[in-house]
Design a protein around this motif. Structure first.
Motif, mmCIF file in Angstrom:
data_model
loop_
_atom_site.group_PDB
_atom_site.id
_atom_site.type_symbol
_atom_site.label_atom_id
_atom_site.label_comp_id
_atom_site.label_asym_id
_atom_site.label_seq_id
_atom_site.Cartn_x
_atom_site.Cartn_y
_atom_site.Cartn_z
ATOM 1 N N ILE A 82 24.510 9.138 6.279
ATOM 2 C CA ILE A 82 23.577 10.263 6.224
ATOM 3 C C ILE A 82 23.770 11.134 4.973
ATOM 4 C CG2 ILE A 82 25.034 11.808 7.638
ATOM 5 C CD1 ILE A 82 21.229 11.561 7.941
ATOM 6 N N LEU A 83 25.003 11.210 4.432
ATOM 7 C CA LEU A 83 25.219 12.044 3.243
ATOM 8 C C LEU A 83 24.588 11.388 2.014
ATOM 9 C CD1 LEU A 83 28.889 13.163 3.946
ATOM 10 C CD2 LEU A 83 26.851 14.587 4.057
ATOM 11 N N THR A 84 24.867 10.090 1.809
ATOM 12 C CA THR A 84 24.260 9.390 0.669
ATOM 13 C C THR A 84 22.748 9.349 0.820
ATOM 14 O OG1 THR A 84 26.267 8.113 0.325
ATOM 15 C CG2 THR A 84 24.247 7.210 -0.621
ATOM 16 N N LEU A 85 22.280 9.216 2.073
ATOM 17 C CA LEU A 85 20.840 9.201 2.337
ATOM 18 C C LEU A 85 20.225 10.523 1.872
ATOM 19 C CD1 LEU A 85 19.019 7.087 3.631
ATOM 20 C CD2 LEU A 85 19.214 8.311 5.798
ATOM 21 N N ASN A 86 20.889 11.627 2.166
ATOM 22 C CA ASN A 86 20.426 12.937 1.699
ATOM 23 C C ASN A 86 20.333 12.970 0.172
ATOM 24 O OD1 ASN A 86 20.033 15.672 3.341
ATOM 25 N ND2 ASN A 86 21.182 14.244 4.606
ATOM 26 N N GLY A 87 21.307 12.357 -0.480
ATOM 27 C CA GLY A 87 21.291 12.303 -1.943
ATOM 28 C C GLY A 87 20.104 11.507 -2.455
ATOM 29 N N LEU A 88 19.810 10.377 -1.826
ATOM 30 C CA LEU A 88 18.696 9.518 -2.255
ATOM 31 C C LEU A 88 17.348 10.187 -2.018
ATOM 32 C CD1 LEU A 88 20.022 6.071 -0.938
ATOM 33 C CD2 LEU A 88 19.803 6.735 -3.335
ATOM 34 N N VAL A 89 17.282 11.053 -0.992
ATOM 35 C CA VAL A 89 16.018 11.735 -0.693
ATOM 36 C C VAL A 89 15.809 12.928 -1.629
ATOM 37 C CG1 VAL A 89 14.774 13.058 1.072
ATOM 38 C CG2 VAL A 89 16.006 10.977 1.709
ATOM 39 N N ALA A 90 16.923 13.551 -2.048
ATOM 40 C CA ALA A 90 16.833 14.749 -2.889
ATOM 41 C C ALA A 90 16.604 14.414 -4.361
ATOM 42 C CB ALA A 90 18.124 15.557 -2.750
ATOM 43 N N ALA A 91 16.797 13.158 -4.731
ATOM 44 C CA ALA A 91 16.823 12.813 -6.158
ATOM 45 C C ALA A 91 15.491 12.308 -6.695
ATOM 46 C CB ALA A 91 17.888 11.748 -6.404
ATOM 47 N N ASP A 92 15.298 12.489 -8.021
ATOM 48 C CA ASP A 92 14.177 11.849 -8.709
ATOM 49 C C ASP A 92 14.540 10.405 -9.036
ATOM 50 O OD1 ASP A 92 14.026 14.883 -10.594
ATOM 51 O OD2 ASP A 92 12.862 14.338 -8.809
ATOM 52 N N THR A 93 15.816 10.222 -9.471
ATOM 53 C CA THR A 93 16.245 8.861 -9.827
ATOM 54 C C THR A 93 17.646 8.603 -9.284
ATOM 55 O OG1 THR A 93 17.272 9.535 -11.900
ATOM 56 C CG2 THR A 93 14.941 8.892 -11.995
#
Ligand SMILES: Nc1ncnc2c1ncn2[C@@H]1O[C@H](COP(=O)(O)OP(=O)(O)OP(=O)(O)O)[C@@H](O)[C@H]1O
Ligand SMILES: Nc1ncnc2c1ncn2[C@@H]1O[C@H](COP(=O)(O)OP(=O)(O)OP(=O)(O)O)[C@@H](O)[C@H]1O
Ligand SMILES: [Mg+2]
Ligand SMILES: [Mg+2]
Lengths: 255, 255
Positions: free
Chosen positions: A132-143
């Motif tokens: 869930i933490l990495t998922l949050n990163g992937l959702v928050a990012a442009d790239t």
């Protein structure tokens, strides 16, 4: 509007944190205003920049769990233009807490979107997992930037990672693009390294950064001094390669 | 009755899988009957032993999710005395599924306890996190073996890991003991490595194995051939150090 880049790879020890710290530091040295967000409960990016974990008032955990917490005091680490939202072991508890929360995948995105206007770059360091933490990163990012160690096991996890990125793009973050694949810990004395480099560049072509980061002991020594490589050993091959890499990132941002 | 050893460290890339495969292989070469259980969704221990992931009938995922599945066909990899329960990417889904299941921390323990009588050693490889899969490993094991890379960040995570082990011992597995700390990827050319070795041996004393695993490229090449180091390069420093290490493990088991 600032660009947000998440650094992700569920394979452990491939150079995610080393890339996050040194990229952020060189971008800051090139007069970009940079925010580094550490969402790894290990808190290596936090300590690697010399931030004392037990002296921190609030971490990314507080901001993700309580969306009303205003982020009014970003930590300015000892480097001009470089700010950090630190992490510590409390974040390990968030993984279970977030699972049952509303908008659990968008918690970090809300924070990043609130801050974008103030920075040129927002860099997110993630733990070695696809939770869930990495998922949050992937959702928050442009790239998404994928450090890839020049080793056999590192290749194995790549397909799983790219599939996860595709799924996130389809459902949670349609704008997500691949920033590129950065080859790390290249050891020119071994056949394995050159074999991996040719396989990866043949397959991913222009998606692979021209800069390859060599294995360089100065890079692994610098976190013990709480400094990025350009402050610890600016003439080392590690520093020079991350400097070249940060130029590629700036070029991509203006393209 | 077989002894079960879980190999754990939430820091990524410290040599967990490399230790699991090569320890298991040398124990088998010394005529011990060994079972290797891979509970990392990356499945590196599975592929490092040359097992084709897409040809596997059932993985540890199936046995953990459906306790009635009888484990009647353990995979015998190409090495005498060495058996494996493999893993693949389906296990990544188990992390969320297990969270809401009954006895979620004891799923692996049930499997290990059913098989103990048939083996001398059961070795469990874990992912780089302290989530539900590694927790299952800590509950199923008699002892925990901690590979520790001779690097700065690796030291940082040690306190968090030891606290987690203490909590598991108190609540879920009172019999859990520390097998020991194995120093890995030691590079005699760097001050950092010798600094880490002296700090760790001063602090943990006899809990640190006498054998130190050197950085040796043969160890990182061998998984690309699907072979443990004693089958790939038996005279390498990597093979000789894991051979010595396996003797320490056998000595501990008879003590
Ligand atoms: N190019 C390099 N040369 C030498 N050592 C390196 C290099 N890059 C990283 N390291 C060292 O290798 C180890 C792993 O790197 P790092 O911690 O950055 O990886 P990571 O992917 O963030 O790990 P984790 O998966 O645990 O988050 C660290 O000890 C780091 O100092
Ligand atoms: N002593 C060694 N010398 C050289 N390379 C090594 C050594 N031990 C492991 N390696 C290599 O370093 C990388 C990391 O090791 P390994 O994958 O075993 O660590 P891990 O802790 O299992 O990683 P993860 O956290 O992703 O599960 C691998 O590519 C492996 O081949
Ligand atoms: Mg890291
Ligand atoms: Mg592993």
């Amino acid at each position: 509007m600032g660009k947000s880049i998440v650094i992700a790879n569920q394979k452990g020890g491939v150079g995610k944190t080393t890339t996050a710290i040194n990229l952020a530091s060189f971008l800051a040295a090139f007069e970009k205003k940079v925010l580094l967000i550490d969402i790894d409960p290990q808190g290596n990016a936090t300590s690697g920049l010399g931030v004392e974990k037990d002296q921190i008032d609030r971490t990314i955990y507080d901001f993700m769990i309580d969306p009303d917490e205003r982020i009014n005091n970003l930590l300015e680490c000892k480097i001009k233009n470089l700010y950090i939202i630190p992490s510590n072991v409390h974040l390990a508890g968030a993984q279970v807490e977030l699972i049952n929360m509303e908008n659990r995948e968008y918690r970090l995105k809300k924070i990043v979107d609130d801050l974008r206007a103030e920075f040129d770059f927002i860099i997110i360091d993630t733990p070695p997992s696809l939770g869930i933490l990495t998922l949050n990163g992937l959702v928050a990012a442009d790239t998404v930037l994928i450090p890839l160690q020049c080793e056999y096991y590192a290749m194995e996890g790549l397909t799983q990672l790219l599939n996860t990125i595709k799924r996130v793009k389809k459902v949670l973050n349609p704008g997500l693009e691949l920033e590129g694949i950065l080859l790390t810990m290249y050891d020119s004395r071994t056949n394995l390294s050159s074999q991996i480099v040719s396989e990866v560049t043949d397959y991913f072509k222009e998606k692979v950064f021209k800069t390859i980061i060599p294995r360089n002991v100065k890079l692994s020594e610098s976190p013990s001094f709480g400094k990025p490589i350009d402050q610890y050993q600016p003439d080392s091959t590690g520093a020079l390669s991350y400097k070249e890499f940060s130029k590629e990132i700036m070029k991509n941002a203006t393209a």
